[in-house]
Design a protein around this motif. Structure first.
Motif, PDB file in Angstrom:
ATOM      1  N   UNK A 158       0.866  -1.178   0.000  1.00  0.00           N
ATOM      2  CA  UNK A 158       0.000   0.000   0.000  1.00  0.00           C
ATOM      3  C   UNK A 158       0.901   1.226   0.000  1.00  0.00           C
ATOM      4  N   UNK A 159       0.590   2.194  -0.852  1.00  0.00           N
ATOM      5  CA  UNK A 159       1.307   3.468  -0.879  1.00  0.00           C
ATOM      6  C   UNK A 159       0.305   4.606  -0.714  1.00  0.00           C
ATOM      7  N   UNK A 160       0.520   5.433   0.267  1.00  0.00           N
ATOM      8  CA  UNK A 160      -0.291   6.640   0.440  1.00  0.00           C
ATOM      9  C   UNK A 160       0.498   7.831  -0.082  1.00  0.00           C
ATOM     10  N   UNK A 161      -0.089   8.551  -1.029  1.00  0.00           N
ATOM     11  CA  UNK A 161       0.540   9.749  -1.578  1.00  0.00           C
ATOM     12  C   UNK A 161      -0.013  10.952  -0.832  1.00  0.00           C
ATOM     13  N   UNK A 162       0.859  11.676  -0.170  1.00  0.00           N
ATOM     14  CA  UNK A 162       0.462  12.785   0.683  1.00  0.00           C
ATOM     15  C   UNK A 162       0.953  14.106   0.109  1.00  0.00           C
ATOM     16  N   UNK A 163       0.186  15.151   0.356  1.00  0.00           N
ATOM     17  CA  UNK A 163       0.665  16.490   0.048  1.00  0.00           C
ATOM     18  C   UNK A 163       1.644  16.932   1.122  1.00  0.00           C
ATOM     19  N   UNK A 164       2.248  18.076   0.936  1.00  0.00           N
ATOM     20  CA  UNK A 164       3.197  18.567   1.930  1.00  0.00           C
ATOM     21  C   UNK A 164       2.515  18.890   3.257  1.00  0.00           C
ATOM     22  N   UNK A 165       1.193  19.003   3.246  1.00  0.00           N
ATOM     23  CA  UNK A 165       0.449  19.205   4.488  1.00  0.00           C
ATOM     24  C   UNK A 165       0.077  17.887   5.153  1.00  0.00           C
ATOM     25  N   UNK A 166       0.617  16.765   4.599  1.00  0.00           N
ATOM     26  CA  UNK A 166       0.388  15.412   5.115  1.00  0.00           C
ATOM     27  C   UNK A 166      -1.039  14.914   4.876  1.00  0.00           C
ATOM     28  N   UNK A 167      -1.794  15.613   4.044  1.00  0.00           N
ATOM     29  CA  UNK A 167      -3.141  15.152   3.714  1.00  0.00           C
ATOM     30  C   UNK A 167      -3.053  14.140   2.574  1.00  0.00           C
ATOM     31  N   UNK A 168      -3.757  13.013   2.722  1.00  0.00           N
ATOM     32  CA  UNK A 168      -3.692  11.979   1.690  1.00  0.00           C
ATOM     33  C   UNK A 168      -4.455  12.413   0.448  1.00  0.00           C
ATOM     34  N   UNK A 169      -3.771  12.294  -0.683  1.00  0.00           N
ATOM     35  CA  UNK A 169      -4.366  12.642  -1.968  1.00  0.00           C
ATOM     36  C   UNK A 169      -4.796  11.407  -2.748  1.00  0.00           C
ATOM     37  N   UNK A 170      -4.066  10.301  -2.540  1.00  0.00           N
ATOM     38  CA  UNK A 170      -4.318   9.115  -3.364  1.00  0.00           C
ATOM     39  C   UNK A 170      -3.710   7.906  -2.669  1.00  0.00           C
ATOM     40  N   UNK A 171      -4.306   6.750  -2.907  1.00  0.00           N
ATOM     41  CA  UNK A 171      -3.758   5.495  -2.379  1.00  0.00           C
ATOM     42  C   UNK A 171      -3.595   4.498  -3.514  1.00  0.00           C
ATOM     43  N   UNK A 172      -2.445   3.871  -3.543  1.00  0.00           N
ATOM     44  CA  UNK A 172      -2.138   2.783  -4.481  1.00  0.00           C
ATOM     45  C   UNK A 172      -1.994   1.512  -3.653  1.00  0.00           C
ATOM     46  N   UNK A 173      -2.659   0.450  -4.059  1.00  0.00           N
ATOM     47  CA  UNK A 173      -2.562  -0.795  -3.302  1.00  0.00           C
ATOM     48  C   UNK A 173      -2.696  -1.982  -4.228  1.00  0.00           C
ATOM     49  N   UNK A 174      -2.185  -3.098  -3.793  1.00  0.00           N
ATOM     50  CA  UNK A 174      -2.295  -4.311  -4.591  1.00  0.00           C
ATOM     51  C   UNK A 174      -1.569  -5.466  -3.933  1.00  0.00           C
ATOM     52  N   UNK A 175      -1.595  -6.597  -4.581  1.00  0.00           N
ATOM     53  CA  UNK A 175      -0.875  -7.753  -4.068  1.00  0.00           C
ATOM     54  C   UNK A 175      -0.439  -8.631  -5.221  1.00  0.00           C
ATOM     55  N   UNK A 176       0.512  -9.486  -4.922  1.00  0.00           N
ATOM     56  CA  UNK A 176       0.982 -10.457  -5.903  1.00  0.00           C
ATOM     57  C   UNK A 176       1.312 -11.751  -5.170  1.00  0.00           C
ATOM     58  N   UNK A 177       1.167 -12.882  -5.841  1.00  0.00           N
ATOM     59  CA  UNK A 177       1.493 -14.179  -5.259  1.00  0.00           C
ATOM     60  C   UNK A 177       2.897 -14.608  -5.691  1.00  0.00           C
ATOM     61  N   UNK A 178       3.617 -15.192  -4.760  1.00  0.00           N
ATOM     62  CA  UNK A 178       4.940 -15.737  -5.063  1.00  0.00           C
ATOM     63  C   UNK A 178       5.041 -17.132  -4.445  1.00  0.00           C
ATOM     64  N   UNK A 179       5.931 -17.938  -4.966  1.00  0.00           N
ATOM     65  CA  UNK A 179       6.107 -19.308  -4.474  1.00  0.00           C
ATOM     66  C   UNK A 179       6.752 -19.271  -3.096  1.00  0.00           C
ATOM     67  N   UNK A 180       6.183 -19.995  -2.147  1.00  0.00           N
ATOM     68  CA  UNK A 180       6.709 -20.019  -0.789  1.00  0.00           C
ATOM     69  C   UNK A 180       8.034 -20.771  -0.725  1.00  0.00           C
ATOM     70  N   UNK A 181       8.906 -20.292   0.153  1.00  0.00           N
ATOM     71  CA  UNK A 181      10.227 -20.905   0.350  1.00  0.00           C
ATOM     72  C   UNK A 181      10.475 -21.070   1.840  1.00  0.00           C
ATOM     73  N   UNK A 182      10.806 -22.279   2.276  1.00  0.00           N
ATOM     74  CA  UNK A 182      11.265 -22.560   3.642  1.00  0.00           C
ATOM     75  C   UNK A 182      10.275 -22.148   4.727  1.00  0.00           C
ATOM     76  N   UNK A 183       9.008 -21.970   4.385  1.00  0.00           N
ATOM     77  CA  UNK A 183       8.033 -21.639   5.400  1.00  0.00           C
ATOM     78  C   UNK A 183       8.094 -20.222   5.933  1.00  0.00           C
ATOM     79  N   UNK A 184       9.066 -19.436   5.519  1.00  0.00           N
ATOM     80  CA  UNK A 184       9.191 -18.040   5.947  1.00  0.00           C
ATOM     81  C   UNK A 184       8.696 -17.148   4.818  1.00  0.00           C
ATOM     82  N   UNK A 185       7.587 -16.429   5.017  1.00  0.00           N
ATOM     83  CA  UNK A 185       7.055 -15.615   3.913  1.00  0.00           C
ATOM     84  C   UNK A 185       8.071 -14.634   3.335  1.00  0.00           C
TER      85      UNK A 185
END
Length: 203
Positions: free
Chosen positions: A149-176
């Motif tokens: 998740x990425x929150x894009x903020x103005x210089x006043x710290x007000x959120x202008x936009x949010x980018x979010x998403x996910x992707x799947x990857x192959x698990x290795x050694x049980x540690x995400x």
């Protein structure tokens, strides 16, 4: 006593006249200034975000944004400053171990150049946007879900936009986190920057 205390006198060399000293000093000053400009130009061409490590946050995957590596969500405001004039500063990333954060910072810095995005420090007085990131992993069957998740903020710290998403990857050694390799990091960086460019296109 010499007027230049950081220069020791050399008995083997005759003292220079004042005009000769000033000429040589001016020449060295110009060369030093030129070298400094080159060094600064090299640094600015590939500004790497300073993703200082923060304690991993609770998993975003369980109740975070649904989607894929190209997802963008949440109502947003149009960018008040265009991409051509924007100076973007990434603030410390939450959730990822330091090695992962460092790799992601380098990937974002590298890929931002091809998209003509200008990165800078959060301390830069000319900064126009602050970007705050969160990243998390969680097991998902025989795979690992990497959520960002990425929150894009103005210089006043007000959120202008949010980018979010996910992707799947192959698990290795049980540690995400052990499953998160260069390919997954490049995917997140690419999808995130593409979504950022798309947001700039809404202005």
């Amino acid at each position: 006593m010499s007027a230049y205390p950081f220069h020791k006198a050399n008995a083997a060399c005759p003292p220079r006249r004042e005009g000769q000293w000033q000429t040589g000093f001016a020449r060295r000053s110009r060369l030093l200034a030129f070298g400094l400009c080159l060094a600064l130009a090299g640094c600015q061409s590939l500004a790497v975000p300073d993703f200082k490590w923060r304690k991993p946050a609770p998993s975003l995957a369980a109740n975070g944004p649904a989607g894929n590596a190209n997802a963008a969500a949440s109502p947003s405001l149009p960018p008040p400053v265009s991409a051509a004039r924007a100076r973007l500063a990434f603030v410390p990333l939450s959730g990822a171990p330091r090695p992962i954060a460092d790799q992601l910072a380098k990937a974002i810095a590298h890929q931002s150049t091809s998209r003509q995005l200008q990165l800078t420090s959060a301390n830069d007085p000319a900064v126009t946007y602050l970007i705050k990131g969160y990243i998390s992993t969680a097991p998902d069957g025989d795979k690992t879900q990497l959520v960002y998740v990425w929150d894009i903020l103005g210089t006043d710290r007000r959120r202008l936009h949010r980018i979010s998403g996910w992707t799947h990857i192959v698990s290795v050694d049980g540690d995400p986190w052990a499953s998160v390799g260069p390919a997954a990091i490049d995917t997140v960086a690419s999808a995130s920057l593409d979504a950022l460019v798309a947001w700039f296109g809404t202005s």
